[in-house]
Design an enzyme around this catalytic site. Structure first.
Site, PDB file in Angstrom:
ATOM      1  N   GLU A 188       0.780  -1.247   0.000  1.00 24.67           N
ATOM      2  CA  GLU A 188       0.000   0.000   0.000  1.00 24.67           C
ATOM      3  C   GLU A 188       0.805   1.287   0.000  1.00 24.67           C
ATOM      4  O   GLU A 188       0.500   2.203   0.767  1.00 24.67           O
ATOM      5  CB  GLU A 188      -0.972   0.002   1.183  1.00 24.67           C
ATOM      6  CG  GLU A 188      -2.000  -1.101   1.093  1.00 24.67           C
ATOM      7  CD  GLU A 188      -3.169  -0.941   2.048  1.00 24.67           C
ATOM      8  OE1 GLU A 188      -3.120  -0.023   2.888  1.00 24.67           O
ATOM      9  OE2 GLU A 188      -4.111  -1.715   1.955  1.00 24.67           O
ATOM     10  N   GLU A 387      -5.791  -8.700   0.370  1.00 23.69           N
ATOM     11  CA  GLU A 387      -6.461  -8.400   1.638  1.00 23.69           C
ATOM     12  C   GLU A 387      -7.925  -8.123   1.347  1.00 23.69           C
ATOM     13  O   GLU A 387      -8.241  -7.477   0.347  1.00 23.69           O
ATOM     14  CB  GLU A 387      -5.883  -7.153   2.335  1.00 23.69           C
ATOM     15  CG  GLU A 387      -4.512  -7.329   2.918  1.00 23.69           C
ATOM     16  CD  GLU A 387      -4.021  -6.090   3.676  1.00 23.69           C
ATOM     17  OE1 GLU A 387      -4.857  -5.312   4.181  1.00 23.69           O
ATOM     18  OE2 GLU A 387      -2.798  -5.915   3.756  1.00 23.69           O
TER      19      GLU A 387
HETATM   20  C1  BG6 Z   1      -4.730  -2.422   5.054  1.00 21.63           C
HETATM   21  C2  BG6 Z   1      -3.396  -2.716   5.649  1.00 21.63           C
HETATM   22  O1  BG6 Z   1      -4.752  -1.120   4.632  1.00 21.63           O
HETATM   23  O2  BG6 Z   1      -5.833  -2.469   5.888  1.00 21.63           O
HETATM   24  C3  BG6 Z   1      -3.418  -3.611   6.861  1.00 21.63           C
HETATM   25  O3  BG6 Z   1      -2.542  -3.266   4.694  1.00 21.63           O
HETATM   26  C4  BG6 Z   1      -4.576  -3.220   7.732  1.00 21.63           C
HETATM   27  O4  BG6 Z   1      -2.188  -3.512   7.534  1.00 21.63           O
HETATM   28  C5  BG6 Z   1      -5.858  -3.406   6.950  1.00 21.63           C
HETATM   29  O5  BG6 Z   1      -4.635  -3.890   8.949  1.00 21.63           O
HETATM   30  C6  BG6 Z   1      -7.124  -3.192   7.729  1.00 21.63           C
HETATM   31  O6  BG6 Z   1      -7.050  -1.979   8.420  1.00 21.63           O
HETATM   32  P1  BG6 Z   1      -7.361  -1.921   9.953  1.00 21.63           P
HETATM   33  O7  BG6 Z   1      -7.097  -0.561  10.378  1.00 21.63           O
HETATM   34  O8  BG6 Z   1      -8.773  -2.308  10.098  1.00 21.63           O
HETATM   35  O9  BG6 Z   1      -6.430  -2.884  10.598  1.00 21.63           O
END
Ligand code: BG6
Length: 490
Positions: A188, A387
């Site tokens: 990211e 993700e």
């Molecule tokens: C992504 C990141 O942007 O979102 C992760 O790569 C992150 O590291 C994930 O954990 C979800 O975000 P959050 O704040 O809910 O953990």
């Protein structure tokens, strides 16, 4: 069974390729803990305190009393990795995306020799994955930079950092060559852009840790994003040189942008808004840093340190695959700033057609199908959903289990969207790596209560808890989804 077939027309199908990477993604600073063990140095995220949905995470220059620093303990994956990997294997994982914490390998970023204990730890984790038949997919930068690199080299504001990063990459790749086939150079980097509202915490890390203001904010933000893009491209080439069979990708957090209305100005604004998330992918897949972005900087009076040797680096190589982190979509109206609009994610306007998570992230499975189609048609390269998931507050019921039907519903819809992209649209998507398959620390808020996992971890925001692991209902649901290669999703 017959009823099921009527209810879910897809049941019994085998929509994904046989070697589809079912699995999950985790990041070192959010799960490992053991922040001062094994010779690890102090990393950026070790100085970022816990916040909440309403309170931004505080960045400390030095540890301050009264704050908790969640990365210090994470979920103690560092000591639990065998148990956790066994649970992933029980679900049937084919792949796990992890990150290597730079500060475990070069505690100060520029140490004369790598920290052998750090390398040994990642060898052990990867050996464990391989022993369970799980493909390791390794991210080389998931916000884990040694603090010394920020303080002494001004992070990605200096070219020296590119060289330090490449040395780290060379060390890790040479060491793990033969065990790791899939690499991601960054996670990211696209969230850093002078034209965005810059709500992302990572942009502020440099000012927070050094106490220095960005001298020229638009130029500095452009430089951060640019040097990371150069670093990624050079890393792609370097990894290919070290291991020609390596599959090198980069992971982007993409938020598709929708025009608020069919007003042409809105449509154009949404189209151009996507540049924020795509210009670096263009740079890594087309052989050149995109001219439209250089024009944009020129128009905005941003003097970028664009050098001929960089142009050579962009021309020299290409990504093998693109990783897409997808959580949410965004709405844009030409000429309207969404700053402060409640419940919006990333500064976008509210979308009246979509529900939101408790943290204000819109829930939009169709956005994932849209994104996969968009990226595949633009680049024609293999994609991976690196993700996706929903952060929710889980309650352990009287029977000792978390009944997370809301998570199952979210995943059913989103994996269904991937399935449609693959099956109906012909997109070459090679994997679905659910974010946070085991509960871990939230990156944006530092909370534990924002849980994503199939596996519950008994750790609370104040640090209390046994750290015991237990299976949620979604654990069994995902296990079936994998066993049926997606046949039970619908
Ligand atoms: C992504 C990141 O942007 O979102 C992760 O790569 C992150 O590291 C994930 O954990 C979800 O975000 P959050 O704040 O809910 O953990």
């Amino acid at each position: 069974m017959e009823n099921n077939e009527r209810e879910f027309p897809g049941a019994g199908r085998n929509p994904f390729p046989q070697d589809f990477f079912w699995g999950g993604s985790i990041a070192a600073h959010q799960c490992e803990g053991a922040w001062d063990e094994g010779g690890k140095g102090l990393a950026m995220m070790d100085l970022v305190a816990a916040g909440s949905v309403d309170t931004p995470r505080h960045i400390s220059r030095d540890f301050e009393p009264g704050f908790t620093y969640p990365s210090h303990t994470g979920i103690d994956f560092y000591h639990h990795y065998k148990e956790d990997i066994a649970l992933f294997a029980e679900m049937g994982f084919k792949a796990l995306r992890i990150s290597v914490d730079w500060s475990r390998i070069f505690p100060h970023g520029d140490d004369p020799e790598p920290n052998e204990e750090g390398l040994a730890y990642y060898h052990a984790v990867i050996d464990e994955l391989i022993a369970h038949g799980i493909e390791p997919i390794v991210t080389l930068y998931h916000f884990e930079m040694p603090v010394a690199v920020v303080r002494e080299h001004r992070s990605w504001l200096s070219r020296e950092t590119i060289e330090l990063y490449l040395r780290f990459v060379r060390t890790v790749v040479e060491s793990l060559k033969g065990k790791v086939r899939y690499w991601a150079t960054f996670n990211e980097m696209n969230h850093i852009d002078p034209m965005s509202e810059a709500t992302d915490i990572f942009i502020y890390m440099i000012t927070g840790l050094t106490g220095a203001d960005l001298a020229d904010r638009p130029r500095d933000l452009a430089t951060l994003g640019y040097y990371m893009t150069v670093a990624s491209m050079r890393a792609v080439h370097l990894i290919h040189q070290i291991d020609p069979s390596a599959q090198v990708g980069c992971v982007f957090g993409i938020t598709p942008m929708y025009p608020k209305a069919c007003r042409p100005a809105d449509v154009l604004a949404a189209f151009k808004g996507m540049d924020r998330d795509f210009y670096q992918i263009d740079a890594m897949c087309t052989g050149a840093f995109p001219a439209y972005k250089l024009r944009e900087y020129e128009r905005e009076g941003i003097a970028l340190d664009y050098r001929p040797e960089d142009a050579e680096a962009f021309a020299a190589d290409r990504l093998d695959w693109i990783g897409m982190n997808y959580y949410s979509s965004e709405v844009i109206e030409a000429g309207v700033s969404a700053e402060g609009e409640s419940g919006a994610f990333f500064g976008g306007l509210k979308n009246p057609y979509l529900e939101q998570s408790r943290w204000g992230w819109t829930i939009d499975p169709t956005g994932l199908r849209y994104l996969l189609n968009y990226a595949y048609r633009r680049y024609g390269l293999p994609l991976m959903v690196t993700e996706n998931g929903i952060g929710a507050i889980d309650t352990v019921a009287d029977d000792g289990r978390v009944h997370d039907d809301y998570r199952i519903a979210y995943l059913r819809e989103h994996i269904g969207a991937v399935m449609d992209a693959v099956e109906l649209d012909g997109v070459d998507c090679r994997g679905y790596l659910m974010w946070g398959p085991i509960d871990l620390v939230s990156a944006t808020t530092g909370e534990m209560r924002k849980r994503y996992g199939f596996i519950y971890v008994d750790k609370q925001d104040d640090g209390s808890g046994t750290y015991d692991r237990s299976r949620k209902d979604s654990f069994y649901w995902y296990q079936e989804a994998i066993a049926s290669n997606g046949g039970t999703i619908r």
